[in-house]
Enzyme design. Structure first.
Site, PDB file in Angstrom:
ATOM      1  N   ASP A  10      -8.842  13.441  -8.318  1.00  0.00           N
ATOM      2  CA  ASP A  10      -8.251  14.571  -7.645  1.00  0.00           C
ATOM      3  C   ASP A  10      -9.087  15.681  -7.641  1.00  0.00           C
ATOM      4  O   ASP A  10     -10.049  15.995  -8.080  1.00  0.00           O
ATOM      5  CB  ASP A  10      -7.003  14.983  -8.646  1.00  0.00           C
ATOM      6  CG  ASP A  10      -6.056  16.181  -7.887  1.00  0.00           C
ATOM      7  OD1 ASP A  10      -5.706  16.388  -6.638  1.00  0.00           O
ATOM      8  OD2 ASP A  10      -5.815  17.191  -8.799  1.00  0.00           O
ATOM      9  N   ASP A  12      -8.130  19.490  -6.595  1.00  0.00           N
ATOM     10  CA  ASP A  12      -7.729  21.053  -7.083  1.00  0.00           C
ATOM     11  C   ASP A  12      -7.442  20.839  -8.834  1.00  0.00           C
ATOM     12  O   ASP A  12      -6.404  20.113  -8.906  1.00  0.00           O
ATOM     13  CB  ASP A  12      -6.399  21.257  -6.268  1.00  0.00           C
ATOM     14  CG  ASP A  12      -6.853  21.562  -4.713  1.00  0.00           C
ATOM     15  OD1 ASP A  12      -7.792  22.415  -4.647  1.00  0.00           O
ATOM     16  OD2 ASP A  12      -5.983  21.123  -3.936  1.00  0.00           O
ATOM     17  N   THR A  18      -8.892  25.656  -7.810  1.00  0.00           N
ATOM     18  CA  THR A  18      -8.304  26.481  -6.820  1.00  0.00           C
ATOM     19  C   THR A  18      -7.092  26.672  -6.931  1.00  0.00           C
ATOM     20  O   THR A  18      -6.305  27.274  -6.037  1.00  0.00           O
ATOM     21  CB  THR A  18      -8.479  25.469  -5.485  1.00  0.00           C
ATOM     22  OG1 THR A  18      -8.071  24.045  -6.040  1.00  0.00           O
ATOM     23  CG2 THR A  18      -9.710  25.604  -4.995  1.00  0.00           C
ATOM     24  N   LYS A  46       1.447  22.600  -8.551  1.00  0.00           N
ATOM     25  CA  LYS A  46       0.338  21.574  -8.437  1.00  0.00           C
ATOM     26  C   LYS A  46       0.524  20.159  -8.143  1.00  0.00           C
ATOM     27  O   LYS A  46       1.446  19.342  -8.536  1.00  0.00           O
ATOM     28  CB  LYS A  46       0.020  21.620 -10.094  1.00  0.00           C
ATOM     29  CG  LYS A  46      -0.614  22.877 -10.321  1.00  0.00           C
ATOM     30  CD  LYS A  46      -1.228  22.882 -11.646  1.00  0.00           C
ATOM     31  CE  LYS A  46      -1.968  24.264 -11.946  1.00  0.00           C
ATOM     32  NZ  LYS A  46      -2.401  24.323 -13.413  1.00  0.00           N
ATOM     33  N   SER A 115      -6.854  13.444  -2.845  1.00  0.00           N
ATOM     34  CA  SER A 115      -6.204  14.694  -3.042  1.00  0.00           C
ATOM     35  C   SER A 115      -5.053  14.894  -1.700  1.00  0.00           C
ATOM     36  O   SER A 115      -5.260  14.318  -0.721  1.00  0.00           O
ATOM     37  CB  SER A 115      -7.425  15.910  -2.735  1.00  0.00           C
ATOM     38  OG  SER A 115      -6.453  16.928  -2.569  1.00  0.00           O
ATOM     39  N   ALA A 116      -4.310  15.595  -2.480  1.00  0.00           N
ATOM     40  CA  ALA A 116      -2.990  15.986  -1.113  1.00  0.00           C
ATOM     41  C   ALA A 116      -3.533  17.076  -0.064  1.00  0.00           C
ATOM     42  O   ALA A 116      -2.939  17.269   0.795  1.00  0.00           O
ATOM     43  CB  ALA A 116      -1.719  16.477  -2.204  1.00  0.00           C
ATOM     44  N   SER A 117      -4.563  17.782  -0.620  1.00  0.00           N
ATOM     45  CA  SER A 117      -5.133  18.792   0.319  1.00  0.00           C
ATOM     46  C   SER A 117      -5.622  18.565   1.711  1.00  0.00           C
ATOM     47  O   SER A 117      -6.612  17.743   1.571  1.00  0.00           O
ATOM     48  CB  SER A 117      -5.921  19.800  -0.642  1.00  0.00           C
ATOM     49  OG  SER A 117      -6.436  20.756   0.372  1.00  0.00           O
ATOM     50  N   LYS A 146       2.121  12.800  -3.709  1.00  0.00           N
ATOM     51  CA  LYS A 146       2.376  12.413  -4.806  1.00  0.00           C
ATOM     52  C   LYS A 146       3.764  13.025  -5.290  1.00  0.00           C
ATOM     53  O   LYS A 146       3.959  14.015  -4.966  1.00  0.00           O
ATOM     54  CB  LYS A 146       1.247  13.092  -5.656  1.00  0.00           C
ATOM     55  CG  LYS A 146      -0.077  12.689  -5.280  1.00  0.00           C
ATOM     56  CD  LYS A 146      -1.401  13.491  -6.138  1.00  0.00           C
ATOM     57  CE  LYS A 146      -2.629  13.193  -5.558  1.00  0.00           C
ATOM     58  NZ  LYS A 146      -3.815  13.943  -6.050  1.00  0.00           N
ATOM     59  N   GLU A 170      -6.545  13.266 -13.154  1.00  0.00           N
ATOM     60  CA  GLU A 170      -5.826  14.003 -12.581  1.00  0.00           C
ATOM     61  C   GLU A 170      -5.114  15.175 -13.421  1.00  0.00           C
ATOM     62  O   GLU A 170      -5.064  15.021 -14.684  1.00  0.00           O
ATOM     63  CB  GLU A 170      -4.448  13.179 -12.289  1.00  0.00           C
ATOM     64  CG  GLU A 170      -4.023  12.798 -10.746  1.00  0.00           C
ATOM     65  CD  GLU A 170      -3.552  14.013 -10.004  1.00  0.00           C
ATOM     66  OE1 GLU A 170      -3.381  15.086 -10.359  1.00  0.00           O
ATOM     67  OE2 GLU A 170      -3.614  13.983  -8.793  1.00  0.00           O
ATOM     68  N   ASP A 171      -4.802  16.348 -12.877  1.00  0.00           N
ATOM     69  CA  ASP A 171      -4.412  17.429 -13.509  1.00  0.00           C
ATOM     70  C   ASP A 171      -2.862  17.820 -13.717  1.00  0.00           C
ATOM     71  O   ASP A 171      -2.382  18.644 -14.015  1.00  0.00           O
ATOM     72  CB  ASP A 171      -5.298  18.656 -13.347  1.00  0.00           C
ATOM     73  CG  ASP A 171      -4.792  19.365 -11.815  1.00  0.00           C
ATOM     74  OD1 ASP A 171      -4.799  18.500 -11.100  1.00  0.00           O
ATOM     75  OD2 ASP A 171      -4.584  20.414 -11.815  1.00  0.00           O
TER      76      ASP A 171
HETATM   77  C1  BG6 Z   1      -2.792  19.795  -4.081  1.00  0.00           C
HETATM   78  C2  BG6 Z   1      -2.618  21.174  -4.661  1.00  0.00           C
HETATM   79  O1  BG6 Z   1      -4.214  19.420  -4.316  1.00  0.00           O
HETATM   80  O2  BG6 Z   1      -2.947  20.228  -2.582  1.00  0.00           O
HETATM   81  C3  BG6 Z   1      -1.359  21.768  -4.222  1.00  0.00           C
HETATM   82  O3  BG6 Z   1      -2.776  20.912  -6.036  1.00  0.00           O
HETATM   83  C4  BG6 Z   1      -1.468  21.915  -2.767  1.00  0.00           C
HETATM   84  O4  BG6 Z   1      -1.168  22.902  -4.980  1.00  0.00           O
HETATM   85  C5  BG6 Z   1      -1.701  20.795  -2.234  1.00  0.00           C
HETATM   86  O5  BG6 Z   1      -0.235  22.376  -2.406  1.00  0.00           O
HETATM   87  C6  BG6 Z   1      -1.968  21.037  -0.562  1.00  0.00           C
HETATM   88  O6  BG6 Z   1      -2.755  21.624  -0.406  1.00  0.00           O
HETATM   89  P1  BG6 Z   1      -3.277  22.466   1.146  1.00  0.00           P
HETATM   90  O7  BG6 Z   1      -4.727  22.620   1.012  1.00  0.00           O
HETATM   91  O8  BG6 Z   1      -3.252  21.148   2.141  1.00  0.00           O
HETATM   92  O9  BG6 Z   1      -2.265  23.111   1.562  1.00  0.00           O
HETATM   93 MG    MG Z   2      -4.671  18.931  -8.868  1.00  0.00          MG
END
Ligand code: BG6
Ligand code: MG
Length: 222
Positions: A10, A12, A18, A46, A115-117, A146, A170-171
């Site tokens: 993961d 973040d 972050t 998170k 990662s979800a980000s 997730k 994973e955190d």
């Molecule tokens: C995850 C974070 O990795 O990404 C969440 O832990 C965050 O807090 C998610 O909402 C989505 O991130 P982003 O950057 O697409 O807004």
């Molecule tokens: Mg994380």
């Protein structure tokens, strides 16, 4: 010779901290909306996608908004978040991360991000760590958040490895559950009191190395 074929990280909270930037950006939005949002509330965000995070915040503030308004606010929060992450430097890579990635490479174990980000590419570029990963599965290539296992299954596919031979770092509670749902072994990063479902918990990647991974794969039958 290890049985582990790939390690999936993961981003973040595992590779970089972050959560602080997410908090500051959400805090600015909640102040604008008149919602009382605390660091404790931030824990619930998170690992959760951007839109689900906004839904949780609106639920905390007991506020209902239509879809177009929600999109507008999510974009606003993200623009503030980008202000923070665009200033990140390689010094922000958390302790032990690079050392572990190098060890894994030498042992011929694949590495991937899960990662979800949607901001994953920008963060990886800013901290200069992209080349250490064989694949990046992030919010731009998956649609199910997730604890759905999609992002980890995708990461395993991208590196061409059987998902039962993967270890996830994973955190977030939702992320640990996603790893288990994918049928993978999960090393939690944080507190064992919070990450109760993880196979094994450490406080950060500086506590991980090949010898420990070997113990973990033996103990959990990988
Ligand atoms: C995850 C974070 O990795 O990404 C969440 O832990 C965050 O807090 C998610 O909402 C989505 O991130 P982003 O950057 O697409 O807004
Ligand atoms: Mg994380």
């Amino acid at each position: 010779m290890m049985n582990t074929a790939a390690c999936i990280f993961d981003l973040d909270g595992v590779i970089v901290d972050t959560a602080r930037y997410h908090f500051l950006a959400w805090k600015r939005l909640t102040e604008q909306l008149g919602i009382n949002f605390t660091e404790d509330d931030n824990e619930r965000l998170k690992g959760v996608s951007r839109m689900t995070s906004l839904d949780i915040i609106l639920e905390i503030g007991n506020l209902k908004l239509d879809e177009s308004r929600k999109m507008e606010y999510a974009a606003l929060k993200n623009s503030w978040y980008i202000d923070y992450i665009s200033k990140m430097t390689p010094e922000e890579i958390l302790p032990g991360c690079l050392e572990l990635l190098k060890e894994l490479k030498n042992a011929n174990i694949r590495t991937a991000i899960g990662s979800a980000s949607k901001n994953t590419p920008m963060i990886l570029d800013r901290i200069g760590i992209r080349e250490f990963f064989d694949a990046v599965a992030d919010g731009n290539v998956v649609s199910k958040a997730k604890p759905n296992p999609e992002v980890f299954i995708k990461a395993a596919e991208m590196v061409g490895v059987d998902r039962r031979k993967c270890i996830v770092f994973e955190d977030a509670v939702a992320g640990v559950q996603a790893a288990l749902n994918a049928g993978m072994i999960c090393v939690g990063i944080g507190s064992p009191d919070v990450l109760t479902k993880a196979h094994f918990v450490i406080s950060g990647l500086k506590e991980m190395n090949l010898t420990k991974l070997l113990t973990i794969e033996k103990e959990f039958g990988l």
